[in-house]
Design an enzyme around this catalytic site. Structure first.
Site, short mmCIF file in Angstrom:
data_model
loop_
_atom_site.label_atom_id
_atom_site.label_comp_id
_atom_site.label_asym_id
_atom_site.label_seq_id
_atom_site.Cartn_x
_atom_site.Cartn_y
_atom_site.Cartn_z
N ASP A 72 18.21 -52.44 9.51
CA ASP A 72 17.68 -53.80 9.44
C ASP A 72 17.15 -54.26 10.81
O ASP A 72 17.63 -53.80 11.84
CB ASP A 72 18.81 -54.72 8.98
CG ASP A 72 18.29 -56.01 8.38
OD1 ASP A 72 17.06 -56.15 8.23
OD2 ASP A 72 19.12 -56.88 8.06
N HIS B 192 8.16 -51.70 11.53
CA HIS B 192 8.49 -50.60 10.61
C HIS B 192 8.10 -49.26 11.24
O HIS B 192 8.82 -48.28 11.15
CB HIS B 192 7.76 -50.78 9.28
CG HIS B 192 8.19 -52.01 8.53
ND1 HIS B 192 9.51 -52.37 8.40
CD2 HIS B 192 7.47 -52.95 7.86
CE1 HIS B 192 9.59 -53.49 7.68
NE2 HIS B 192 8.37 -53.85 7.35
N LEU C 291 22.22 -30.40 8.33
CA LEU C 291 22.36 -31.82 8.01
C LEU C 291 21.64 -32.18 6.72
O LEU C 291 20.49 -31.77 6.51
CB LEU C 291 21.78 -32.66 9.16
CG LEU C 291 21.77 -34.18 8.97
CD1 LEU C 291 23.18 -34.75 9.10
CD2 LEU C 291 20.84 -34.86 9.97
C1 V07 Z 1 10.84 -46.88 5.80
C2 V07 Z 1 10.99 -47.27 8.27
C3 V07 Z 1 12.30 -47.29 8.96
C4 V07 Z 1 12.85 -48.65 9.12
C5 V07 Z 1 13.43 -49.26 7.88
C6 V07 Z 1 12.54 -49.67 6.74
C7 V07 Z 1 11.15 -49.16 6.73
C8 V07 Z 1 11.57 -43.51 6.44
C9 V07 Z 1 11.21 -43.44 5.11
C10 V07 Z 1 11.24 -42.23 4.29
C11 V07 Z 1 11.58 -42.31 2.95
C12 V07 Z 1 11.64 -41.16 2.17
C13 V07 Z 1 11.39 -39.94 2.76
C14 V07 Z 1 11.06 -39.83 4.08
C15 V07 Z 1 10.98 -40.99 4.85
C16 V07 Z 1 10.87 -44.75 4.75
C17 V07 Z 1 10.22 -46.55 3.50
C18 V07 Z 1 10.41 -47.39 4.58
C19 V07 Z 1 9.76 -47.08 2.19
F1 V07 Z 1 11.47 -38.81 2.01
N1 V07 Z 1 11.48 -44.77 6.87
N2 V07 Z 1 11.04 -45.53 5.86
N3 V07 Z 1 10.46 -45.22 3.57
N4 V07 Z 1 11.02 -47.73 6.89
#
Ligand code: V07
Length: 253
Positions: free
Chosen positions: A33, A50, A144
């Site tokens: 967050d 983000h 991991l």
């Molecule tokens: C998202 C970036 C990090 C901060 C928190 C919210 C926003 C990594 C992924 C992700 C998801 C699946 C995957 C690989 C990477 C991601 C969303 C938002 C929607 F297989 N960060 N991140 N997906 N944030």
């Protein structure tokens, strides 16, 4: 260091700040967050926060492997996040691709296995494809386990289990009195993953926000005011240190 030693291949070098090598949390779950707030404080759009948050993931994955964590679950997108402005949702849905385009080769090289929990059916095609590719291409890895909660909601997960039970009771294959905790655990999206030992939430909010409601029943909680883009490997080590202190205290009683 090139390998994120974990599970079957523990690092021979113990982490200097973690003397208690026998008491590393096997599973750490994180609510990432504070990205929006990080951006706002710099006069930047939320998207910049983000994007910066992705870099933190890379650092935390690396440190987790280094200290011997087996499972890392990251709350990337909740079922409630669809209520955000359409442009922000569209941006968020590009982040899995953005992250994996850059990191998948290194994750593969470092023996990391990518998994997900959540309902993929309503994700955009491009998002689903990128995630499926990463899951498939790392399925044989033994290091991991990096588990992304993507379109995940704890209550929805439990409702699905209740529906399953209801169906089996209706067709006569299950008696209500025969339902056990183990049967419920075994039908969750995390059925192949142990419950988290440690939950971390950044950015000063002290709530669960529908994250792993059943699985967090006995976990230690660690809340920090640090915003996710500012969170570092040493913040992770600090959280694990505090986890170890608490465990030692309980052991003494
Ligand atoms: C998202 C970036 C990090 C901060 C928190 C919210 C926003 C990594 C992924 C992700 C998801 C699946 C995957 C690989 C990477 C991601 C969303 C938002 C929607 F297989 N960060 N991140 N997906 N944030």
């Amino acid at each position: 260091m090139d390998q994120f030693f974990s599970r079957k291949e523990k690092s021979s070098e113990s982490h200097p700040n973690l003397p208690d090598q026998d008491n590393i949390p096997s599973h750490i779950a994180i609510i990432m967050d504070g990205n929006g707030r990080w951006a706002k404080s710099r006069g930047l759009p939320r998207s910049a926060g983000h994007r910066e948050g992705l870099k933190t993931i890379t650092e935390v994955v690396e440190k987790s492997g280094e200290i011997g964590v087996d499972y890392l679950t990251l709350y990337a997108f909740s079922t409630e996040n669809w209520k955000r402005p359409k442009t922000e949702v569209e941006f968020l849905m590009k982040l899995p691709e953005r992250f994996l385009h850059k990191e998948l080769p290194r994750l593969k090289k470092n023996n990391v296995q990518v998994k997900t929990i959540g309902d993929p059916s309503v994700l955009p095609q491009h998002t689903r494809r990128a995630v499926e590719k990463a899951v498939q291409e790392t399925a044989g890895n033994t290091g991991l386990i990096l588990n992304f909660a993507l379109n995940y909601g704890g209550r929805q997960e439990l409702v699905e289990v209740v529906r399953d039970f209801g169906e089996e009771i209706r067709n006569g294959t299950l008696q209500p009195d025969d339902i056990t905790e183990e049967m419920l655990s075994g039908r969750l999206l995390t059925k192949d993953i142990p419950d988290p030992d440690l939950l971390i939430r950044t950015s000063g909010e002290i709530r669960l926000s529908n994250f792993m409601l059943w699985q967090l029943a006995y976990s230690e909680f660690w809340f920090t005011d640090v915003l996710w883009p500012d969170f570092t490997g040493s913040d992770l080590v600090e959280a694990v240190q505090r986890y170890q202190q608490r465990k030692r205290r309980y052991g003494g009683v």
